[in-house]
Design an enzyme around this catalytic site. Structure first.
Site, short mmCIF file in Angstrom:
data_model
loop_
_atom_site.label_atom_id
_atom_site.label_comp_id
_atom_site.label_asym_id
_atom_site.label_seq_id
_atom_site.Cartn_x
_atom_site.Cartn_y
_atom_site.Cartn_z
N SER A 159 0.94 -1.23 0.49
CA SER A 159 0.29 -0.38 0.13
C SER A 159 1.12 1.23 -0.22
CB SER A 159 -0.95 0.06 0.95
OG SER A 159 -1.65 0.67 1.22
N ASP A 260 -10.41 -3.45 -5.80
CA ASP A 260 -9.33 -2.16 -4.71
C ASP A 260 -9.71 -1.31 -5.70
OD1 ASP A 260 -7.35 -0.86 -3.38
OD2 ASP A 260 -5.28 -2.28 -3.42
N HIS A 290 -8.26 -5.01 -1.30
CA HIS A 290 -6.73 -4.26 -0.53
C HIS A 290 -6.64 -5.30 0.52
CE1 HIS A 290 -4.07 -0.91 -0.35
NE2 HIS A 290 -4.30 -0.86 0.97
#
Length: 317
Positions: A159, A260, A290
């Site tokens: 991320s 996502d 995610h």
């Protein structure tokens, strides 16, 4: 899109709602989630990996906490991964990423150096980025002492950590810094423009949604109206518009999740790297959201094994 993976779908009612409006509250939710996961699934690698903690000095004198994970078996010198945790630039710490990086060290048989970089909004870009770049330099400068092959050093993260890894790779190229052999970008944040189809459509995705993405960039870079020119070290997709572009960057492993909002920017970044002549292994995992691989599901375990194996192969002698 394909339906959500059944195991993941069953977990949806138990997942916290994504929100980074209040950074302090978001940090606490991350800590609580980590504590619950650690209690439910103690790691199997702890007897095979030596863990140690230290602090290193940043170029501006700031002390950066790090944690190293060294397999107790295997040959030396070995490859190394300089790892940057996720957390939307505003959260996360060495405890949050311990389970993931310990497994990487064990399965891929490499030294992992996990970096506790400064967090926004108290420390907006470039503070955290500078910490990450300085940690890479520290590892490269001490490769012999760390029993690391200086030609087999990778950067990676999840991320926001993926954004930091990609930005560090671009900066190392631009500055003539340490050679990076590989970059591992797992559901990485790569583009602050927020113009992709997945951002427009996945406004209420589980674990991470489009409104949270916009707030995250505000915390990290400041409000849109006052940002000015955005550095590719912050939003790596910006490098595609520069004269030097994305050429001569290290090979990349890019993981994207179908459900996502970041999905399409990861695919676009992979395509831009390929167009620039960079070797890319792109995985778009159907039926996932995610951060899914951190949950105890078969698809999560399979995906983790795949990217650990890719890391092992990339840094093999």
């Amino acid at each position: 899109m394909t339906p959500m993976d059944p195991e993941l779908a069953a977990l949806l009612p138990h997942l916290p709602a994504p929100s980074v409006a209040d950074p302090a509250a978001a940090r606490q939710r991350m800590r609580d989630m980590f504590a619950n996961r650690a209690a439910a699934r103690p790691p199997s690698w702890t007897e095979r990996v030596e863990i140690s903690s230290a602090t290193i000095s940043a170029s501006d004198g700031h002390a950066i906490p790090i944690r190293t994970y060294r397999p107790l078996t295997g040959t030396t010198p070995r490859g190394a991964l300089v790892h940057f945790h996720g957390g939307a630039f505003i959260g996360g710490d060495l405890d949050l990423s311990e389970g993931a990086v310990g497994r990487m060290a064990d399965v891929a048989n490499l030294l992992v150096v996990d970096v506790d970089y400064r967090l926004a909004p108290e420390h907006p870009f470039p503070s955290g980025f500078n910490d990450c770049y300085d940690a890479l330099v520290w590892v490269a400068d001490r490769a012999v002492a760390l029993m690391v092959d200086p030609e087999r050093i990778a950067v990676g993260g999840e991320s926001a950590g993926g954004a930091l890894a990609a930005g560090v790779a671009i900066a190392a190229r631009d500055r003539g810094g340490p050679a990076i052999a590989y970059q591992q970008l797992l559901y990485a944040v790569l583009d602050d423009a927020l113009t992709t189809r997945s951002v427009r459509e996945l406004v209420d995705a589980p674990m991470w949604d489009a409104p949270s993405t916009a707030l995250m960039w505000d915390h990290y870079l400041g409000p849109v109206e006052s940002r000015g020119e955005v550095s590719p070290y912050a939003a790596p997709m910006r490098a595609a518009d520069r004269p030097d572009g994305l050429a001569e960057l290290p090979p990349a492993y890019i993981l994207a999740c179908e459900h996502d909002p970041l999905r399409d920017e990861e695919i676009a970044y992979a395509s831009a790297l390929i167009a620039a002549g960079v070797s890319v292994e792109l995985h778009v995992v159907p039926g996932t959201f995610h951060g899914f691989e951190g949950l105890s599901t078969q698809i999560g375990k399979r995906t983790t094994n795949e990217y650990c194996d890719s890391l092992r192969r990339a840094l093999a002698e």
